[in-house]
Design a protein around this motif. Structure first.
Motif, PDB file in Angstrom:
ATOM      1  N   PRO A  40       0.818  -1.216   0.000  1.00  0.00           N
ATOM      2  CA  PRO A  40       0.000   0.000   0.000  1.00  0.00           C
ATOM      3  C   PRO A  40       0.857   1.275   0.000  1.00  0.00           C
ATOM      4  CG  PRO A  40      -0.769  -1.531   1.672  1.00  0.00           C
ATOM      5  CD  PRO A  40       0.548  -2.049   1.166  1.00  0.00           C
ATOM      6  N   PHE A  41       2.147   1.145   0.393  1.00  0.00           N
ATOM      7  CA  PHE A  41       3.032   2.305   0.414  1.00  0.00           C
ATOM      8  C   PHE A  41       3.367   2.759  -1.002  1.00  0.00           C
ATOM      9  CE2 PHE A  41       5.290   1.010   4.616  1.00  0.00           C
ATOM     10  CZ  PHE A  41       4.321   1.643   5.364  1.00  0.00           C
ATOM     11  N   THR A  42       3.349   4.062  -1.210  1.00  0.00           N
ATOM     12  CA  THR A  42       3.902   4.650  -2.423  1.00  0.00           C
ATOM     13  C   THR A  42       5.278   5.198  -2.060  1.00  0.00           C
ATOM     14  OG1 THR A  42       3.097   6.895  -2.029  1.00  0.00           O
ATOM     15  CG2 THR A  42       1.591   5.364  -3.177  1.00  0.00           C
ATOM     16  N   TRP A  43       6.016   5.667  -3.073  1.00  0.00           N
ATOM     17  CA  TRP A  43       7.329   6.243  -2.770  1.00  0.00           C
ATOM     18  C   TRP A  43       7.207   7.544  -1.990  1.00  0.00           C
ATOM     19  CZ3 TRP A  43       7.598   5.569  -8.521  1.00  0.00           C
ATOM     20  CH2 TRP A  43       7.042   6.641  -9.211  1.00  0.00           C
ATOM     21  N   ASP A  44       6.025   8.158  -1.950  1.00  0.00           N
ATOM     22  CA  ASP A  44       5.829   9.338  -1.103  1.00  0.00           C
ATOM     23  C   ASP A  44       5.710   8.946   0.367  1.00  0.00           C
ATOM     24  OD1 ASP A  44       5.873  11.195  -3.208  1.00  0.00           O
ATOM     25  OD2 ASP A  44       3.746  10.892  -3.601  1.00  0.00           O
ATOM     26  N   ASP A  45       5.192   7.740   0.635  1.00  0.00           N
ATOM     27  CA  ASP A  45       5.059   7.260   2.018  1.00  0.00           C
ATOM     28  C   ASP A  45       6.398   6.804   2.583  1.00  0.00           C
ATOM     29  OD1 ASP A  45       2.190   7.476   1.959  1.00  0.00           O
ATOM     30  OD2 ASP A  45       2.119   5.557   0.885  1.00  0.00           O
ATOM     31  N   PHE A  46       7.105   6.003   1.787  1.00  0.00           N
ATOM     32  CA  PHE A  46       8.386   5.428   2.188  1.00  0.00           C
ATOM     33  C   PHE A  46       9.152   5.124   0.914  1.00  0.00           C
ATOM     34  CE2 PHE A  46      11.279   1.967   3.230  1.00  0.00           C
ATOM     35  CZ  PHE A  46      11.805   2.374   4.447  1.00  0.00           C
ATOM     36  N   ASP A  54      14.751  -9.205   5.767  1.00  0.00           N
ATOM     37  CA  ASP A  54      13.459  -8.611   6.112  1.00  0.00           C
ATOM     38  C   ASP A  54      13.584  -7.169   6.586  1.00  0.00           C
ATOM     39  OD1 ASP A  54      11.976 -10.859   5.445  1.00  0.00           O
ATOM     40  OD2 ASP A  54      12.159 -11.727   7.439  1.00  0.00           O
ATOM     41  N   SER A  55      14.734  -6.550   6.328  1.00  0.00           N
ATOM     42  CA  SER A  55      14.984  -5.158   6.712  1.00  0.00           C
ATOM     43  C   SER A  55      14.926  -4.275   5.480  1.00  0.00           C
ATOM     44  CB  SER A  55      16.354  -5.028   7.388  1.00  0.00           C
ATOM     45  OG  SER A  55      16.403  -5.804   8.553  1.00  0.00           O
ATOM     46  N   TYR A  56      14.052  -3.289   5.509  1.00  0.00           N
ATOM     47  CA  TYR A  56      13.845  -2.394   4.373  1.00  0.00           C
ATOM     48  C   TYR A  56      14.288  -0.991   4.773  1.00  0.00           C
ATOM     49  CZ  TYR A  56      11.004  -5.923   1.956  1.00  0.00           C
ATOM     50  OH  TYR A  56      10.573  -7.060   1.305  1.00  0.00           O
ATOM     51  N   ALA A  69       9.867  -5.882   6.678  1.00  0.00           N
ATOM     52  CA  ALA A  69       9.182  -6.384   5.484  1.00  0.00           C
ATOM     53  C   ALA A  69       7.685  -6.525   5.757  1.00  0.00           C
ATOM     54  CB  ALA A  69       9.778  -7.716   5.060  1.00  0.00           C
ATOM     55  N   GLU A  70       7.336  -7.059   6.919  1.00  0.00           N
ATOM     56  CA  GLU A  70       5.925  -7.259   7.255  1.00  0.00           C
ATOM     57  C   GLU A  70       5.155  -5.936   7.240  1.00  0.00           C
ATOM     58  OE1 GLU A  70       3.193  -8.820  10.984  1.00  0.00           O
ATOM     59  OE2 GLU A  70       5.281  -9.423  10.897  1.00  0.00           O
ATOM     60  N   ASP A  71       5.722  -4.906   7.858  1.00  0.00           N
ATOM     61  CA  ASP A  71       5.046  -3.602   7.894  1.00  0.00           C
ATOM     62  C   ASP A  71       5.004  -2.950   6.516  1.00  0.00           C
ATOM     63  OD1 ASP A  71       4.415  -3.740  10.593  1.00  0.00           O
ATOM     64  OD2 ASP A  71       6.215  -2.673  11.228  1.00  0.00           O
ATOM     65  N   TYR A  72       6.054  -3.152   5.715  1.00  0.00           N
ATOM     66  CA  TYR A  72       6.068  -2.578   4.368  1.00  0.00           C
ATOM     67  C   TYR A  72       4.948  -3.165   3.517  1.00  0.00           C
ATOM     68  CZ  TYR A  72       7.687  -1.066  -0.202  1.00  0.00           C
ATOM     69  OH  TYR A  72       7.760  -0.500  -1.457  1.00  0.00           O
ATOM     70  N   TRP A  73       4.830  -4.482   3.518  1.00  0.00           N
ATOM     71  CA  TRP A  73       3.831  -5.125   2.658  1.00  0.00           C
ATOM     72  C   TRP A  73       2.411  -4.972   3.184  1.00  0.00           C
ATOM     73  CZ3 TRP A  73       5.485  -5.383  -1.924  1.00  0.00           C
ATOM     74  CH2 TRP A  73       6.828  -5.647  -2.179  1.00  0.00           C
ATOM     75  N   SER A  74       2.255  -4.718   4.487  1.00  0.00           N
ATOM     76  CA  SER A  74       0.905  -4.507   5.028  1.00  0.00           C
ATOM     77  C   SER A  74       0.508  -3.032   5.029  1.00  0.00           C
ATOM     78  CB  SER A  74       0.797  -5.070   6.449  1.00  0.00           C
ATOM     79  OG  SER A  74       1.567  -4.303   7.358  1.00  0.00           O
ATOM     80  N   GLY A  75       1.478  -2.138   4.801  1.00  0.00           N
ATOM     81  CA  GLY A  75       1.193  -0.709   4.781  1.00  0.00           C
ATOM     82  C   GLY A  75       1.096  -0.079   6.158  1.00  0.00           C
ATOM     83  N   ASN A  76       1.753  -0.682   7.152  1.00  0.00           N
ATOM     84  CA  ASN A  76       1.713  -0.178   8.522  1.00  0.00           C
ATOM     85  C   ASN A  76       2.689   0.984   8.696  1.00  0.00           C
ATOM     86  OD1 ASN A  76       1.501   0.245  11.257  1.00  0.00           O
ATOM     87  ND2 ASN A  76       2.586  -1.618  11.837  1.00  0.00           N
ATOM     88  N   LYS A  77       2.194   2.206   8.584  1.00  0.00           N
ATOM     89  CA  LYS A  77       3.054   3.391   8.711  1.00  0.00           C
ATOM     90  C   LYS A  77       3.614   3.551  10.116  1.00  0.00           C
ATOM     91  CE  LYS A  77       1.050   6.034   4.961  1.00  0.00           C
ATOM     92  NZ  LYS A  77       0.442   7.288   4.534  1.00  0.00           N
ATOM     93  N   GLU A  78       2.914   3.012  11.121  1.00  0.00           N
ATOM     94  CA  GLU A  78       3.408   3.110  12.497  1.00  0.00           C
ATOM     95  C   GLU A  78       4.679   2.284  12.698  1.00  0.00           C
ATOM     96  OE1 GLU A  78       0.302   2.320  15.293  1.00  0.00           O
ATOM     97  OE2 GLU A  78      -1.001   3.837  14.424  1.00  0.00           O
ATOM     98  N   GLY A  79       4.949   1.349  11.794  1.00  0.00           N
ATOM     99  CA  GLY A  79       6.147   0.529  11.882  1.00  0.00           C
ATOM    100  C   GLY A  79       7.398   1.195  11.322  1.00  0.00           C
ATOM    101  N   ILE A  80       7.245   2.357  10.712  1.00  0.00           N
ATOM    102  CA  ILE A  80       8.403   3.072  10.160  1.00  0.00           C
ATOM    103  C   ILE A  80       9.205   3.706  11.296  1.00  0.00           C
ATOM    104  CG2 ILE A  80       9.166   4.987   8.704  1.00  0.00           C
ATOM    105  CD1 ILE A  80       6.630   4.528   7.004  1.00  0.00           C
ATOM    106  N   VAL A  81      10.506   3.459  11.296  1.00  0.00           N
ATOM    107  CA  VAL A  81      11.414   4.033  12.289  1.00  0.00           C
ATOM    108  C   VAL A  81      12.283   5.055  11.584  1.00  0.00           C
ATOM    109  CG1 VAL A  81      13.296   3.554  13.901  1.00  0.00           C
ATOM    110  CG2 VAL A  81      11.449   1.880  13.602  1.00  0.00           C
TER     111      VAL A  81
END
Length: 90
Positions: A40-46, A54-56, A69-81
């Motif tokens: 669900p992420f676009t390049w504007d999101d991440f 599994d590290s993006y 990887a799990e948060d990237y493919w599920s679109g979990n923005k709260e998982g972005i550090v």
């Protein structure tokens, strides 16, 4: 050849990059270039730049960042550090 207009990122094990039509992250099948899954992420999101296991790693705006990887493919923005900027001024 790929199923979608594609721009890849550096990855240690998969063909990962962006669908250039909608700017969403995609994982492609190496054998036939078909889309296996879409983030669900676009390049504007991440803005994904490097995948190691599994590290993006990439950027959110101008700030370096990490997401699993799990948060990237599920679109979990709260998982972005976000990585804090390092000052070089003494």
């Amino acid at each position: 050849e790929t199923e979608v207009p594609f721009s890849g990122v550096i990855s240690d094990q998969y063909v990962i990059g962006y669908n250039m039509e909608n700017s969403k992250g995609v994982l492609l099948n190496q054998a036939d270039g078909k889309v296996v899954k879409t983030s669900p992420f676009t390049w504007d999101d991440f803005l994904l730049m490097v995948v190691v296991g599994d590290s993006y790693y990439g950027n959110v705006g101008t700030t370096r960042a990490y997401v699993s990887a799990e948060d990237y493919w599920s679109g979990n923005k709260e998982g972005i550090v976000l990585f804090p900027a390092i000052s070089t001024v003494q």
